[in-house]
Design a protein around this motif. Sequence first.
Motif, PDB file in Angstrom:
ATOM      1  N   GLN A 169       1.122  -4.120 -11.088  1.00 25.13           N
ATOM      2  CA  GLN A 169       1.804  -3.937  -9.804  1.00 25.13           C
ATOM      3  C   GLN A 169       1.423  -5.044  -8.843  1.00 25.13           C
ATOM      4  OE1 GLN A 169       0.488  -0.073  -8.543  1.00 25.13           O
ATOM      5  NE2 GLN A 169       2.371   0.888  -9.226  1.00 25.13           N
ATOM      6  N   ASP A 170       2.388  -5.556  -8.143  1.00 26.56           N
ATOM      7  CA  ASP A 170       2.123  -6.544  -7.099  1.00 26.56           C
ATOM      8  C   ASP A 170       2.579  -5.921  -5.788  1.00 26.56           C
ATOM      9  OD1 ASP A 170       1.641  -8.705  -5.501  1.00 26.56           O
ATOM     10  OD2 ASP A 170       3.200  -9.970  -6.355  1.00 26.56           O
ATOM     11  N   ILE A 171       1.626  -5.544  -4.966  1.00 29.19           N
ATOM     12  CA  ILE A 171       1.971  -4.884  -3.706  1.00 29.19           C
ATOM     13  C   ILE A 171       1.720  -5.798  -2.512  1.00 29.19           C
ATOM     14  CG2 ILE A 171       1.624  -2.544  -4.571  1.00 29.19           C
ATOM     15  CD1 ILE A 171      -1.145  -2.609  -3.229  1.00 29.19           C
ATOM     16  N   THR A 172       1.670  -7.096  -2.771  1.00 24.61           N
ATOM     17  CA  THR A 172       1.432  -8.058  -1.707  1.00 24.61           C
ATOM     18  C   THR A 172       2.695  -8.214  -0.864  1.00 24.61           C
ATOM     19  OG1 THR A 172      -0.086  -9.231  -3.152  1.00 24.61           O
ATOM     20  CG2 THR A 172       0.716 -10.418  -1.227  1.00 24.61           C
ATOM     21  N   ILE A 173       2.515  -8.132   0.446  1.00 26.47           N
ATOM     22  CA  ILE A 173       3.617  -8.365   1.380  1.00 26.47           C
ATOM     23  C   ILE A 173       3.301  -9.661   2.132  1.00 26.47           C
ATOM     24  CG2 ILE A 173       4.918  -7.467   3.340  1.00 26.47           C
ATOM     25  CD1 ILE A 173       5.169  -5.699   0.854  1.00 26.47           C
ATOM     26  N   SER A 174       4.159 -10.622   2.007  1.00 23.17           N
ATOM     27  CA  SER A 174       3.957 -11.937   2.630  1.00 23.17           C
ATOM     28  C   SER A 174       4.410 -11.919   4.087  1.00 23.17           C
ATOM     29  CB  SER A 174       4.768 -12.968   1.840  1.00 23.17           C
ATOM     30  OG  SER A 174       4.973 -14.132   2.581  1.00 23.17           O
ATOM     31  N   PRO A 175       3.838 -12.769   4.938  1.00 23.37           N
ATOM     32  CA  PRO A 175       4.339 -12.886   6.309  1.00 23.37           C
ATOM     33  C   PRO A 175       5.812 -13.299   6.376  1.00 23.37           C
ATOM     34  CG  PRO A 175       2.209 -13.953   6.130  1.00 23.37           C
ATOM     35  CD  PRO A 175       2.624 -13.578   4.727  1.00 23.37           C
TER      36      PRO A 175
ATOM     37  N   THR B  61       5.246  -8.119   9.502  1.00 19.49           N
ATOM     38  CA  THR B  61       5.044  -7.551   8.176  1.00 19.49           C
ATOM     39  C   THR B  61       3.680  -6.862   8.059  1.00 19.49           C
ATOM     40  OG1 THR B  61       4.271  -9.690   7.379  1.00 19.49           O
ATOM     41  CG2 THR B  61       6.589  -9.151   7.000  1.00 19.49           C
ATOM     42  N   ILE B  62       2.704  -7.292   8.861  1.00 16.66           N
ATOM     43  CA  ILE B  62       1.379  -6.655   8.846  1.00 16.66           C
ATOM     44  C   ILE B  62       1.487  -5.217   9.333  1.00 16.66           C
ATOM     45  CG2 ILE B  62      -0.911  -6.668   9.920  1.00 16.66           C
ATOM     46  CD1 ILE B  62      -0.752  -9.741   9.877  1.00 16.66           C
ATOM     47  N   VAL B  63       2.261  -4.999  10.374  1.00 15.17           N
ATOM     48  CA  VAL B  63       2.444  -3.648  10.910  1.00 15.17           C
ATOM     49  C   VAL B  63       3.112  -2.766   9.853  1.00 15.17           C
ATOM     50  CG1 VAL B  63       3.497  -2.276  12.750  1.00 15.17           C
ATOM     51  CG2 VAL B  63       2.575  -4.550  13.259  1.00 15.17           C
ATOM     52  N   TRP B  64       4.180  -3.278   9.240  1.00  8.41           N
ATOM     53  CA  TRP B  64       4.876  -2.511   8.198  1.00  8.41           C
ATOM     54  C   TRP B  64       3.914  -2.177   7.063  1.00  8.41           C
ATOM     55  CZ3 TRP B  64       5.919  -2.150   3.122  1.00  8.41           C
ATOM     56  CH2 TRP B  64       6.992  -1.358   2.741  1.00  8.41           C
ATOM     57  N   ASP B  65       3.166  -3.160   6.595  1.00  6.34           N
ATOM     58  CA  ASP B  65       2.266  -2.964   5.459  1.00  6.34           C
ATOM     59  C   ASP B  65       1.144  -1.981   5.793  1.00  6.34           C
ATOM     60  OD1 ASP B  65       1.531  -3.534   2.784  1.00  6.34           O
ATOM     61  OD2 ASP B  65       0.020  -4.952   3.472  1.00  6.34           O
ATOM     62  N   TYR B  66       0.627  -2.040   7.015  1.00  9.14           N
ATOM     63  CA  TYR B  66      -0.442  -1.109   7.409  1.00  9.14           C
ATOM     64  C   TYR B  66       0.070   0.333   7.417  1.00  9.14           C
ATOM     65  CZ  TYR B  66      -4.309   1.065   9.781  1.00  9.14           C
ATOM     66  OH  TYR B  66      -5.359   1.882  10.075  1.00  9.14           O
ATOM     67  N   ILE B  67       1.233   0.536   8.002  1.00  5.76           N
ATOM     68  CA  ILE B  67       1.817   1.882   8.027  1.00  5.76           C
ATOM     69  C   ILE B  67       2.085   2.348   6.596  1.00  5.76           C
ATOM     70  CG2 ILE B  67       3.832   3.249   8.722  1.00  5.76           C
ATOM     71  CD1 ILE B  67       4.023   1.378  11.198  1.00  5.76           C
TER      72      ILE B  67
ATOM     73  N   ARG C 206       0.628   1.478   3.721  1.00  4.18           N
ATOM     74  CA  ARG C 206      -0.564   1.742   2.910  1.00  4.18           C
ATOM     75  C   ARG C 206      -1.515   2.758   3.535  1.00  4.18           C
ATOM     76  NH1 ARG C 206      -2.534  -3.607  -0.095  1.00  4.18           N
ATOM     77  NH2 ARG C 206      -0.648  -4.837   0.091  1.00  4.18           N
ATOM     78  N   GLY C 207      -1.582   2.793   4.871  1.00  2.00           N
ATOM     79  CA  GLY C 207      -2.649   3.552   5.510  1.00  2.00           C
ATOM     80  C   GLY C 207      -2.257   4.779   6.304  1.00  2.00           C
TER      81      GLY C 207
ATOM     82  N   GLY D 295       0.054   6.316   1.973  1.00  2.04           N
ATOM     83  CA  GLY D 295       0.966   5.824   0.944  1.00  2.04           C
ATOM     84  C   GLY D 295       2.072   6.784   0.567  1.00  2.04           C
ATOM     85  N   SER D 296       2.243   7.867   1.303  1.00  5.65           N
ATOM     86  CA  SER D 296       3.247   8.875   0.945  1.00  5.65           C
ATOM     87  C   SER D 296       4.608   8.617   1.595  1.00  5.65           C
ATOM     88  CB  SER D 296       2.757  10.266   1.352  1.00  5.65           C
ATOM     89  OG  SER D 296       2.608  10.344   2.760  1.00  5.65           O
ATOM     90  N   LEU D 297       4.676   7.682   2.518  1.00  2.00           N
ATOM     91  CA  LEU D 297       5.942   7.425   3.207  1.00  2.00           C
ATOM     92  C   LEU D 297       6.881   6.597   2.325  1.00  2.00           C
ATOM     93  CD1 LEU D 297       4.501   6.506   6.717  1.00  2.00           C
ATOM     94  CD2 LEU D 297       5.600   8.647   6.066  1.00  2.00           C
ATOM     95  N   LYS D 298       8.166   6.897   2.402  1.00  2.00           N
ATOM     96  CA  LYS D 298       9.181   6.118   1.687  1.00  2.00           C
ATOM     97  C   LYS D 298       9.464   4.845   2.489  1.00  2.00           C
ATOM     98  CE  LYS D 298      11.380  10.237  -0.205  1.00  2.00           C
ATOM     99  NZ  LYS D 298      10.611  11.288   0.466  1.00  2.00           N
TER     100      LYS D 298
END
Length: 193
Positions: free
Chosen positions: A35-41, A116-122, A124-125, A132-135
């Motif tokens: 799995q690659d879950i990296t989100i780029s800027p 993208t940092i805000v999206w990724d934080y929400i 994953r966290g 991680g339960s949000l769609k």
Amino acid sequence: MGSLRIAPILLLLASPALAQTYDIGKAPTAAQLAQDITISPTGEGLPPGRGTAAEGAKLFVNKGCVACHGPDGAGGVTVAPNLIGNKGTGPDDNVWKRVNGGEAPGALPILAPDATIVWDYINRGMPLGNEGSLKPDEVYALTAYLFALDKIMPEDKVLDQNNLAQIKMPIGTEWARVPDWKPGAQRMPGYPY
């Protein structure tokens, strides 16, 4: 004296037998490693989806965000951070004003250098205890809601994987400039300690 020289070698050879295992966790599967879950800027790696601030406002209540972050993200309910900035913080502000606990006007939605940092934080966290339960659509909607509350984007804008990375954050690309400092020099201006 000769036997003391051999003691380290014996200890080294015996160490695997003496090692304890605690049976905590498990080895990742090949699928998990792939799995690659990296989100780029730049937005590369974002999953397809969309959301609006209006949808995010409903989710903020329905998913329990309000229980920790307060009505409209204003904070004050628990130790969870305030999500609303009272004023922008920009690249010319003192870096120590921008950290949580400093004079920062808000938390991640204002202080992140990339949307993208805000999206990724929400993604994953959040929500706490059910991370991680949000769609993806829910994450886009919550991100749009926070950006609309902080006046980073218009309330009627649809946020998706194609335009998220184009959102201009208040702090810009200079979260913290590297100071012109050398060993033995005085502390940087504004350093709190």
